[in-house]
Write a protein that holds these residues in place. Structure first.
Motif, PDB file in Angstrom:
ATOM      1  N   GLU A   1      24.707 -23.986  29.477  1.00 41.76           N
ATOM      2  CA  GLU A   1      25.010 -22.556  29.516  1.00 41.76           C
ATOM      3  C   GLU A   1      24.797 -21.966  28.125  1.00 41.76           C
ATOM      4  OE1 GLU A   1      28.516 -19.336  30.677  1.00 41.76           O
ATOM      5  OE2 GLU A   1      28.975 -21.477  30.573  1.00 41.76           O
ATOM      6  N   VAL A   2      24.050 -20.865  28.071  1.00 40.09           N
ATOM      7  CA  VAL A   2      23.880 -20.127  26.820  1.00 40.09           C
ATOM      8  C   VAL A   2      25.056 -19.172  26.703  1.00 40.09           C
ATOM      9  CG1 VAL A   2      22.404 -18.585  25.480  1.00 40.09           C
ATOM     10  CG2 VAL A   2      21.373 -20.297  26.986  1.00 40.09           C
ATOM     11  N   GLN A   3      25.977 -19.491  25.821  1.00 40.69           N
ATOM     12  CA  GLN A   3      27.165 -18.652  25.675  1.00 40.69           C
ATOM     13  C   GLN A   3      26.952 -17.522  24.680  1.00 40.69           C
ATOM     14  OE1 GLN A   3      30.133 -21.716  24.828  1.00 40.69           O
ATOM     15  NE2 GLN A   3      30.763 -21.651  26.982  1.00 40.69           N
ATOM     16  N   GLU A   4      26.013 -17.718  23.762  1.00 41.26           N
ATOM     17  CA  GLU A   4      25.667 -16.654  22.815  1.00 41.26           C
ATOM     18  C   GLU A   4      24.229 -16.847  22.372  1.00 41.26           C
ATOM     19  OE1 GLU A   4      26.907 -14.835  18.405  1.00 41.26           O
ATOM     20  OE2 GLU A   4      28.087 -16.447  19.313  1.00 41.26           O
ATOM     21  N   LEU A   5      23.478 -15.757  22.320  1.00 38.54           N
ATOM     22  CA  LEU A   5      22.120 -15.802  21.789  1.00 38.54           C
ATOM     23  C   LEU A   5      21.858 -14.502  21.040  1.00 38.54           C
ATOM     24  CD1 LEU A   5      19.349 -16.969  21.351  1.00 38.54           C
ATOM     25  CD2 LEU A   5      18.671 -16.159  23.627  1.00 38.54           C
ATOM     26  N   GLN A   6      21.743 -14.607  19.739  1.00 37.76           N
ATOM     27  CA  GLN A   6      21.397 -13.471  18.894  1.00 37.76           C
ATOM     28  C   GLN A   6      20.081 -13.787  18.189  1.00 37.76           C
ATOM     29  OE1 GLN A   6      24.533 -12.286  16.210  1.00 37.76           O
ATOM     30  NE2 GLN A   6      26.138 -12.655  17.714  1.00 37.76           N
ATOM     31  N   LEU A   7      19.072 -12.990  18.475  1.00 35.73           N
ATOM     32  CA  LEU A   7      17.759 -13.162  17.865  1.00 35.73           C
ATOM     33  C   LEU A   7      17.375 -11.865  17.163  1.00 35.73           C
ATOM     34  CD1 LEU A   7      15.479 -15.177  20.322  1.00 35.73           C
ATOM     35  CD2 LEU A   7      15.661 -15.542  17.876  1.00 35.73           C
ATOM     36  N   ARG A   8      17.315 -11.894  15.861  1.00 37.50           N
ATOM     37  CA  ARG A   8      16.957 -10.694  15.111  1.00 37.50           C
ATOM     38  C   ARG A   8      15.450 -10.584  14.896  1.00 37.50           C
ATOM     39  NH1 ARG A   8      21.716 -12.655  13.200  1.00 37.50           N
ATOM     40  NH2 ARG A   8      23.472 -11.190  13.191  1.00 37.50           N
ATOM     41  N   GLN A   9      14.766 -11.714  14.964  1.00 36.15           N
ATOM     42  CA  GLN A   9      13.317 -11.747  14.856  1.00 36.15           C
ATOM     43  C   GLN A   9      12.833 -13.018  15.534  1.00 36.15           C
ATOM     44  OE1 GLN A   9      11.806 -12.907  10.787  1.00 36.15           O
ATOM     45  NE2 GLN A   9      13.900 -12.331  10.194  1.00 36.15           N
ATOM     46  N   ARG A  10      11.535 -13.161  15.642  1.00 37.06           N
ATOM     47  CA  ARG A  10      10.970 -14.317  16.328  1.00 37.06           C
ATOM     48  C   ARG A  10      11.279 -15.601  15.562  1.00 37.06           C
ATOM     49  NH1 ARG A  10       4.573 -15.125  17.861  1.00 37.06           N
ATOM     50  NH2 ARG A  10       4.862 -16.930  19.252  1.00 37.06           N
ATOM     51  N   LEU A  11      11.681 -16.639  16.298  1.00 39.25           N
ATOM     52  CA  LEU A  11      11.937 -17.955  15.714  1.00 39.25           C
ATOM     53  C   LEU A  11      10.639 -18.750  15.717  1.00 39.25           C
ATOM     54  CD1 LEU A  11      13.955 -20.093  14.661  1.00 39.25           C
ATOM     55  CD2 LEU A  11      14.288 -20.790  17.044  1.00 39.25           C
ATOM     56  N   HIS A  12      10.067 -18.961  14.543  1.00 39.69           N
ATOM     57  CA  HIS A  12       8.782 -19.643  14.455  1.00 39.69           C
ATOM     58  C   HIS A  12       8.926 -21.163  14.457  1.00 39.69           C
ATOM     59  CE1 HIS A  12       6.366 -16.029  13.918  1.00 39.69           C
ATOM     60  NE2 HIS A  12       7.336 -15.563  13.137  1.00 39.69           N
ATOM     61  N   ASP A  13      10.026 -21.685  13.923  1.00 40.05           N
ATOM     62  CA  ASP A  13      10.219 -23.133  13.891  1.00 40.05           C
ATOM     63  C   ASP A  13      11.062 -23.563  15.095  1.00 40.05           C
ATOM     64  OD1 ASP A  13      10.320 -25.777  13.217  1.00 40.05           O
ATOM     65  OD2 ASP A  13      11.649 -25.529  11.488  1.00 40.05           O
ATOM     66  N   ILE A  14      10.469 -23.435  16.279  1.00 42.27           N
ATOM     67  CA  ILE A  14      11.198 -23.761  17.498  1.00 42.27           C
ATOM     68  C   ILE A  14      11.419 -25.253  17.633  1.00 42.27           C
ATOM     69  CG2 ILE A  14      10.903 -23.844  20.008  1.00 42.27           C
ATOM     70  CD1 ILE A  14      10.034 -21.001  19.983  1.00 42.27           C
ATOM     71  N   SER A  15      10.529 -26.062  17.086  1.00 50.34           N
ATOM     72  CA  SER A  15      10.679 -27.515  17.198  1.00 50.34           C
ATOM     73  C   SER A  15      11.966 -27.994  16.538  1.00 50.34           C
ATOM     74  CB  SER A  15       9.478 -28.219  16.574  1.00 50.34           C
ATOM     75  OG  SER A  15       9.375 -27.909  15.195  1.00 50.34           O
ATOM     76  N   SER A  16      12.401 -27.306  15.461  1.00 55.14           N
ATOM     77  CA  SER A  16      13.655 -27.684  14.806  1.00 55.14           C
ATOM     78  C   SER A  16      14.839 -27.458  15.740  1.00 55.14           C
ATOM     79  CB  SER A  16      13.824 -26.875  13.520  1.00 55.14           C
ATOM     80  OG  SER A  16      15.084 -27.146  12.926  1.00 55.14           O
ATOM     81  N   LEU A  17      14.811 -26.354  16.476  1.00 54.49           N
ATOM     82  CA  LEU A  17      15.863 -26.091  17.466  1.00 54.49           C
ATOM     83  C   LEU A  17      15.849 -27.170  18.544  1.00 54.49           C
ATOM     84  CD1 LEU A  17      18.003 -24.388  18.973  1.00 54.49           C
ATOM     85  CD2 LEU A  17      16.109 -23.016  19.909  1.00 54.49           C
ATOM     86  N   GLN A  18      14.671 -27.503  19.063  1.00 56.54           N
ATOM     87  CA  GLN A  18      14.577 -28.522  20.111  1.00 56.54           C
ATOM     88  C   GLN A  18      15.120 -29.869  19.632  1.00 56.54           C
ATOM     89  OE1 GLN A  18      10.307 -27.942  20.729  1.00 56.54           O
ATOM     90  NE2 GLN A  18      10.722 -27.309  22.848  1.00 56.54           N
ATOM     91  N   GLN A  19      14.764 -30.273  18.418  1.00 56.60           N
ATOM     92  CA  GLN A  19      15.224 -31.553  17.871  1.00 56.60           C
ATOM     93  C   GLN A  19      16.742 -31.566  17.702  1.00 56.60           C
ATOM     94  OE1 GLN A  19      12.928 -31.933  14.273  1.00 56.60           O
ATOM     95  NE2 GLN A  19      10.983 -32.040  15.389  1.00 56.60           N
ATOM     96  N   SER A  20      17.302 -30.425  17.275  1.00 60.47           N
ATOM     97  CA  SER A  20      18.760 -30.337  17.113  1.00 60.47           C
ATOM     98  C   SER A  20      19.467 -30.456  18.456  1.00 60.47           C
ATOM     99  CB  SER A  20      19.130 -29.022  16.436  1.00 60.47           C
ATOM    100  OG  SER A  20      18.594 -28.935  15.138  1.00 60.47           O
ATOM    101  N   VAL A  21      18.897 -29.851  19.479  1.00 59.02           N
ATOM    102  CA  VAL A  21      19.484 -29.942  20.820  1.00 59.02           C
ATOM    103  C   VAL A  21      19.417 -31.371  21.343  1.00 59.02           C
ATOM    104  CG1 VAL A  21      19.173 -29.231  23.226  1.00 59.02           C
ATOM    105  CG2 VAL A  21      19.089 -27.520  21.414  1.00 59.02           C
TER     106      VAL A  21
ATOM    107  N   ILE B   1      21.421 -21.788  32.111  1.00 61.41           N
ATOM    108  CA  ILE B   1      22.156 -20.698  32.763  1.00 61.41           C
ATOM    109  C   ILE B   1      22.623 -19.753  31.666  1.00 61.41           C
ATOM    110  CG2 ILE B   1      24.203 -20.074  34.094  1.00 61.41           C
ATOM    111  CD1 ILE B   1      24.006 -22.792  35.457  1.00 61.41           C
ATOM    112  N   ARG B   2      22.372 -18.458  31.849  1.00 65.83           N
ATOM    113  CA  ARG B   2      22.784 -17.475  30.846  1.00 65.83           C
ATOM    114  C   ARG B   2      23.901 -16.613  31.397  1.00 65.83           C
ATOM    115  NH1 ARG B   2      18.275 -14.471  27.418  1.00 65.83           N
ATOM    116  NH2 ARG B   2      20.192 -14.043  26.263  1.00 65.83           N
TER     117      ARG B   2
END
Length: 369
Positions: free
Chosen positions: A147-167, A206-207
């Protein structure tokens, strides 16, 4: 026709390395296997239109601007929808006017004027960069629903692979704790595990969303604009129907009723606690003091897009709203709509309107010939 256009070839070359959600609409449509039949269907409809309309539709359909693409897409799809119920002329000359369409039904020529109500460009851009993040999460091969409990995006996330690895590290470790990933001034996202299942090959998302008050005020302007067009043909007595396509998720045909006629108010008997009356508060654009306005509008067709189960393309799902004050009324069952807001009872001083179910829409599935 569409696939051979030089503009489309240039777009393919320009956006070769771009993420799918960032592509112009026409390229997203071309690459979507779930809509594989849609471009051939649009192409077939365009070929049936006059040359002048063909060039205009193609130019807008291939535009990098979503507003141009969606507006043209709706007009082409509306052309197909109207052709399924009667002979249609595209931008004919009538009384010096050129409405979008004229359809012949029951021995009458009915002018139909199209308008797409779209989300704003800033919201569209925000939706795209959020979709890019969600798609990246769903691509992670782990058997969890999150579940996505919070998502704040102020600009495009270019290093998406870092997010995937952290998850991945979080899910492979102590995923009972809530996950938080943050890049200052770029993104903050909080995730939690809902469940794990061997039936999942990738992450499911799920959002949660906040409740939103739906206001019909933004719909009044496009209705007024369309109600004021083509005065000559309306004065000549032609029935005139406005066809609206609603892209924003929060709007529906009910908000169109509210924009025309006003909000519904409920009268309650305090002692019995029973509803004794329901009425519209007359704050819609049909009213200006004691004056009735826009009587030359016979009714309003309201469309949303929906998947076509028997073909890999979208179709138009429609509702019809009767104008109870129309100077040139139409039979309420003239259009094959799934629902209708119509006059149920009428006296010399009042009327009662209500929603009723319509017949199933008879839409062409694979051919328009």
């Amino acid at each position: 026709m569409i696939l051979s256009e030089p503009t489309l070839a240039r777009l393919r070359s320009k956006y070769t390395a771009e993420a799918e959600v960032m592509l112009p609409d026409i390229l997203q449509l071309e690459r979507n296997p779930e809509l594989a039949d849609e471009l051939p269907y649009l192409d077939e409809l365009i070929r049936l239109a006059p040359t002048s309309a063909q060039r205009g539709w193609l130019s807008r359909l291939l535009s990098e601007e979503s507003s141009q693409h969606i507006g043209a897409w709706f007009e082409i799809m509306l052309f197909g929808w109207l052709r399924s119920i009667g002979p249609v002329e595209v931008e004919p000359s009538i009384e010096g006017d050129h409405p979008d369409f004229v359809v012949a039904l029951n021995g009458r020529k009915i002018a139909v004027e199209a308008r797409a109500v779209l989300i704003g460009e800033e919201e569209r851009k925000q939706n795209a960069i959020e979709a890019e993040v969600i798609n990246a999460l769903q691509a992670v091969r782990r058997p969890f629903a999150l579940e996505v409990q919070e998502l704040q995006l102020r600009q495009r996330l270019h290093d998406i692979s870092s997010l995937q690895q952290s998850v991945v590290s979080w899910l492979d470790g102590n995923h009972s704790d809530q996950f938080c990933y943050e890049v200052p001034d770029v993104i903050r996202i909080e995730l939690s595990v809902i469940y794990s299942s061997d039936n999942l090959n990738h992450i499911g998302i799920i959002r949660s969303s906040d409740a939103q008050w739906v206001n019909s005020e933004p719909l009044k302007r496009p209705l007024r604009e369309k109600a004021g067009q083509h005065k000559s043909l309306r004065r000549a007595g032609y029935p005139y129907v406005i066809a609206l396509y609603l892209e924003p998720w929060q709007f529906s045909a009910e908000e169109i009723v509210e924009a025309w006629l006003g909000r519904e108010t409920v009268v309650v008997d305090v002692e019995s606690r029973q509803v004794v009356d329901q009425r519209l508060d007359l704050t819609g654009i049909h009213f200006s003091g004691a004056e009735l306005r826009h009587r030359s509008v016979s009714g309003t067709l309201v469309f949303r897009s929906t998947a076509t189960q028997s073909a890999l393309r979208r179709s138009l799902k429609s509702s019809y709203i009767e104008n109870p004050y129309a100077s040139h009324p139409l039979p309420v069952n003239l259009f094959p709509c799934s629902s209708r807001f119509v006059v149920k009872e009428k006296t010399s001083r009042s009327y009662r309107m209500a929603w009723e179910a319509g017949a199933s829409e008879l839409l062409p599935e694979n051919s328009v010939l």
